[in-house]
Design a protein around this motif. Structure first.
Motif, PDB file in Angstrom:
ATOM      1  N   GLN A   1       0.823  -1.210   0.000  1.00 40.33           N
ATOM      2  CA  GLN A   1       0.000   0.000   0.000  1.00 40.33           C
ATOM      3  C   GLN A   1       0.857   1.260   0.000  1.00 40.33           C
ATOM      4  OE1 GLN A   1      -2.538  -0.583   3.370  1.00 40.33           O
ATOM      5  NE2 GLN A   1      -4.011  -1.812   2.221  1.00 40.33           N
ATOM      6  N   ASN A   2       2.047   1.180   0.535  1.00 40.09           N
ATOM      7  CA  ASN A   2       2.953   2.333   0.565  1.00 40.09           C
ATOM      8  C   ASN A   2       3.668   2.544  -0.763  1.00 40.09           C
ATOM      9  OD1 ASN A   2       2.385   2.802   3.283  1.00 40.09           O
ATOM     10  ND2 ASN A   2       4.066   1.508   3.968  1.00 40.09           N
ATOM     11  N   MET A   3       3.560   1.598  -1.674  1.00 39.76           N
ATOM     12  CA  MET A   3       4.320   1.668  -2.925  1.00 39.76           C
ATOM     13  C   MET A   3       3.969   2.890  -3.768  1.00 39.76           C
ATOM     14  SD  MET A   3       6.792  -0.348  -3.186  1.00 39.76           S
ATOM     15  CE  MET A   3       7.244  -0.023  -4.878  1.00 39.76           C
ATOM     16  N   GLU A   4       2.732   3.320  -3.728  1.00 35.89           N
ATOM     17  CA  GLU A   4       2.361   4.510  -4.506  1.00 35.89           C
ATOM     18  C   GLU A   4       3.141   5.727  -4.021  1.00 35.89           C
ATOM     19  OE1 GLU A   4      -1.572   7.164  -5.499  1.00 35.89           O
ATOM     20  OE2 GLU A   4      -1.804   4.991  -5.335  1.00 35.89           O
ATOM     21  N   GLN A   5       3.243   5.882  -2.703  1.00 33.03           N
ATOM     22  CA  GLN A   5       3.999   6.995  -2.130  1.00 33.03           C
ATOM     23  C   GLN A   5       5.495   6.822  -2.411  1.00 33.03           C
ATOM     24  OE1 GLN A   5       2.579   9.699  -0.705  1.00 33.03           O
ATOM     25  NE2 GLN A   5       4.619  10.597  -0.728  1.00 33.03           N
ATOM     26  N   ILE A   6       5.979   5.606  -2.286  1.00 32.22           N
ATOM     27  CA  ILE A   6       7.387   5.318  -2.578  1.00 32.22           C
ATOM     28  C   ILE A   6       7.682   5.652  -4.038  1.00 32.22           C
ATOM     29  CG2 ILE A   6       9.077   3.453  -2.843  1.00 32.22           C
ATOM     30  CD1 ILE A   6       7.768   2.156  -0.351  1.00 32.22           C
ATOM     31  N   TYR A   7       6.776   5.285  -4.929  1.00 30.78           N
ATOM     32  CA  TYR A   7       6.941   5.575  -6.352  1.00 30.78           C
ATOM     33  C   TYR A   7       7.023   7.084  -6.578  1.00 30.78           C
ATOM     34  CZ  TYR A   7       6.039   5.828 -11.361  1.00 30.78           C
ATOM     35  OH  TYR A   7       6.126   6.104 -12.702  1.00 30.78           O
TER      36      TYR A   7
ATOM     37  N   TYR B   1       8.230  -2.404 -10.449  1.00 31.64           N
ATOM     38  CA  TYR B   1       7.499  -3.672 -10.494  1.00 31.64           C
ATOM     39  C   TYR B   1       8.191  -4.692  -9.583  1.00 31.64           C
ATOM     40  CZ  TYR B   1       5.782  -8.155 -12.172  1.00 31.64           C
ATOM     41  OH  TYR B   1       5.272  -9.426 -12.234  1.00 31.64           O
ATOM     42  N   GLN B   2       9.523  -4.798  -9.725  1.00 28.90           N
ATOM     43  CA  GLN B   2      10.286  -5.737  -8.897  1.00 28.90           C
ATOM     44  C   GLN B   2      10.213  -5.332  -7.416  1.00 28.90           C
ATOM     45  OE1 GLN B   2      11.718  -8.582  -9.836  1.00 28.90           O
ATOM     46  NE2 GLN B   2      11.120  -8.264 -11.964  1.00 28.90           N
ATOM     47  N   ALA B   3      10.255  -4.040  -7.156  1.00 28.72           N
ATOM     48  CA  ALA B   3      10.170  -3.560  -5.773  1.00 28.72           C
ATOM     49  C   ALA B   3       8.813  -3.913  -5.161  1.00 28.72           C
ATOM     50  CB  ALA B   3      10.408  -2.056  -5.719  1.00 28.72           C
ATOM     51  N   THR B   4       7.756  -3.769  -5.927  1.00 31.35           N
ATOM     52  CA  THR B   4       6.426  -4.114  -5.441  1.00 31.35           C
ATOM     53  C   THR B   4       6.345  -5.604  -5.123  1.00 31.35           C
ATOM     54  OG1 THR B   4       5.434  -2.335  -6.736  1.00 31.35           O
ATOM     55  CG2 THR B   4       3.959  -4.068  -5.984  1.00 31.35           C
ATOM     56  N   ARG B   5       6.916  -6.408  -5.981  1.00 30.41           N
ATOM     57  CA  ARG B   5       6.907  -7.854  -5.761  1.00 30.41           C
ATOM     58  C   ARG B   5       7.726  -8.252  -4.539  1.00 30.41           C
ATOM     59  NH1 ARG B   5       8.820 -11.013 -10.646  1.00 30.41           N
ATOM     60  NH2 ARG B   5       8.340 -12.704  -9.234  1.00 30.41           N
TER      61      ARG B   5
ATOM     62  N   CYS C   1      18.781   0.403   4.859  1.00 29.20           N
ATOM     63  CA  CYS C   1      19.248   1.496   4.012  1.00 29.20           C
ATOM     64  C   CYS C   1      18.021   2.316   3.599  1.00 29.20           C
ATOM     65  CB  CYS C   1      19.998   0.967   2.784  1.00 29.20           C
ATOM     66  SG  CYS C   1      18.976   0.010   1.641  1.00 29.20           S
ATOM     67  N   LYS C   2      18.259   3.447   2.982  1.00 23.76           N
ATOM     68  CA  LYS C   2      17.146   4.263   2.504  1.00 23.76           C
ATOM     69  C   LYS C   2      16.420   3.535   1.378  1.00 23.76           C
ATOM     70  CE  LYS C   2      19.001   8.810   3.496  1.00 23.76           C
ATOM     71  NZ  LYS C   2      19.267  10.140   2.964  1.00 23.76           N
ATOM     72  N   VAL C   3      15.155   3.821   1.215  1.00 24.82           N
ATOM     73  CA  VAL C   3      14.362   3.198   0.152  1.00 24.82           C
ATOM     74  C   VAL C   3      14.964   3.535  -1.208  1.00 24.82           C
ATOM     75  CG1 VAL C   3      12.093   3.131  -0.951  1.00 24.82           C
ATOM     76  CG2 VAL C   3      12.254   3.196   1.529  1.00 24.82           C
ATOM     77  N   SER C   4      15.448   4.765  -1.376  1.00 27.25           N
ATOM     78  CA  SER C   4      16.031   5.167  -2.661  1.00 27.25           C
ATOM     79  C   SER C   4      17.271   4.336  -2.986  1.00 27.25           C
ATOM     80  CB  SER C   4      16.369   6.654  -2.663  1.00 27.25           C
ATOM     81  OG  SER C   4      17.317   6.948  -1.647  1.00 27.25           O
ATOM     82  N   VAL C   5      18.068   4.012  -1.978  1.00 27.45           N
ATOM     83  CA  VAL C   5      19.259   3.190  -2.187  1.00 27.45           C
ATOM     84  C   VAL C   5      18.837   1.778  -2.598  1.00 27.45           C
ATOM     85  CG1 VAL C   5      21.266   2.147  -1.058  1.00 27.45           C
ATOM     86  CG2 VAL C   5      20.675   4.543  -0.607  1.00 27.45           C
ATOM     87  N   TRP C   6      17.848   1.238  -1.907  1.00 33.16           N
ATOM     88  CA  TRP C   6      17.325  -0.090  -2.229  1.00 33.16           C
ATOM     89  C   TRP C   6      16.810  -0.130  -3.672  1.00 33.16           C
ATOM     90  CZ3 TRP C   6      11.850  -1.642  -2.218  1.00 33.16           C
ATOM     91  CH2 TRP C   6      11.671  -3.022  -2.346  1.00 33.16           C
ATOM     92  N   LEU C   7      16.057   0.887  -4.054  1.00 31.80           N
ATOM     93  CA  LEU C   7      15.510   0.948  -5.418  1.00 31.80           C
ATOM     94  C   LEU C   7      16.634   1.053  -6.454  1.00 31.80           C
ATOM     95  CD1 LEU C   7      12.492   3.315  -4.760  1.00 31.80           C
ATOM     96  CD2 LEU C   7      12.361   0.888  -5.379  1.00 31.80           C
ATOM     97  N   CYS C   8      17.647   1.851  -6.179  1.00 28.66           N
ATOM     98  CA  CYS C   8      18.763   1.987  -7.125  1.00 28.66           C
ATOM     99  C   CYS C   8      19.573   0.694  -7.221  1.00 28.66           C
ATOM    100  CB  CYS C   8      19.648   3.166  -6.740  1.00 28.66           C
ATOM    101  SG  CYS C   8      18.862   4.756  -7.101  1.00 28.66           S
ATOM    102  N   GLN C   9      19.624  -0.069  -6.138  1.00 30.70           N
ATOM    103  CA  GLN C   9      20.285  -1.374  -6.199  1.00 30.70           C
ATOM    104  C   GLN C   9      19.512  -2.315  -7.121  1.00 30.70           C
ATOM    105  OE1 GLN C   9      20.425  -2.359  -2.043  1.00 30.70           O
ATOM    106  NE2 GLN C   9      22.407  -1.378  -1.743  1.00 30.70           N
ATOM    107  N   ILE C  10      18.204  -2.289  -7.013  1.00 30.63           N
ATOM    108  CA  ILE C  10      17.359  -3.095  -7.914  1.00 30.63           C
ATOM    109  C   ILE C  10      17.580  -2.634  -9.350  1.00 30.63           C
ATOM    110  CG2 ILE C  10      14.979  -3.631  -8.588  1.00 30.63           C
ATOM    111  CD1 ILE C  10      14.233  -3.352  -5.587  1.00 30.63           C
ATOM    112  N   ALA C  11      17.569  -1.317  -9.567  1.00 31.44           N
ATOM    113  CA  ALA C  11      17.746  -0.755 -10.908  1.00 31.44           C
ATOM    114  C   ALA C  11      19.089  -1.162 -11.500  1.00 31.44           C
ATOM    115  CB  ALA C  11      17.622   0.769 -10.857  1.00 31.44           C
TER     116      ALA C  11
END
Length: 167
Positions: free
Chosen positions: A4-10, A40-44, A53-63
């Motif tokens: 549910q938080n993914m929209e805000q994270i996005y 998409y991968q982050a949501t899954r 770590c910060k959410v942005s760091v986690w997302l950039c690691q996925i990217a």
């Protein structure tokens, strides 16, 4: 953290993830596609986010992982290097202008010999137009570390440029 938080994270992170990917890919279409795949991968896998770590760091690691996977596919298809290194945009920043005026081929030759973190800092700064604070966040380091790493890399490039001009 939950889905549910993914929209805000996005909303909070989509621009940073796109800029990060653009500086890695140098291609708007690929960056856009990989940004969508990142979220998409982050949501899954949001349940797997440990919060160390910060959410942005986690997302950039996925990217970054997705980009490396994409590079592997492209290499298997024998895509030429020229397609992967499209034109780097020019910005009105003196340090960027000087570094970007070095012929692209020579710049990439010089950067190829740098350690991975220095290369990444230089790419993020020059092509991603990211601040040192943003670079530090993405790489899990301090703003000062990003500044020093960029400065040292820039000095290596300038030294390489002087040697190249002598030839």
């Amino acid at each position: 953290m939950d889905k549910q938080n993914m929209e805000q994270i996005y909303e909070n992170n989509v621009k940073a993830v796109y800029k990060y990917l653009f500086c890695l890919t140098h291609n708007a279409d690929i960056s856009e596609e990989l940004t969508q795949e990142t979220f998409y991968q982050a949501t899954r896998g949001i349940e797997k986010f440990r919060g160390d770590c910060k959410v942005s760091v986690w997302l950039c690691q996925i990217a970054k992982r997705l980009w490396y996977r994409e590079l592997g596919r492209r290499q298997k298809q024998q895509v030429s290097v020229n397609e992967l290194t499209e034109e780097i945009p020019s910005y009105e920043n003196i340090e960027n202008d000087y570094l970007l005026n070095i012929e692209k081929v020579e710049l990439f030759k010089q950067l190829h010999h740098f350690d991975e973190q220095t290369k990444e800092v230089i790419y993020l700064r020059l092509t991603g137009e990211l601040s040192f604070a943003e670079i530090g966040d993405i790489l899990g380091k301090s703003e000062t570390w990003a500044r020093v790493t960029f400065y040292r890399g820039k000095q290596k490039l300038v030294k390489g440029r002087k040697e190249w001009d002598k030839k």
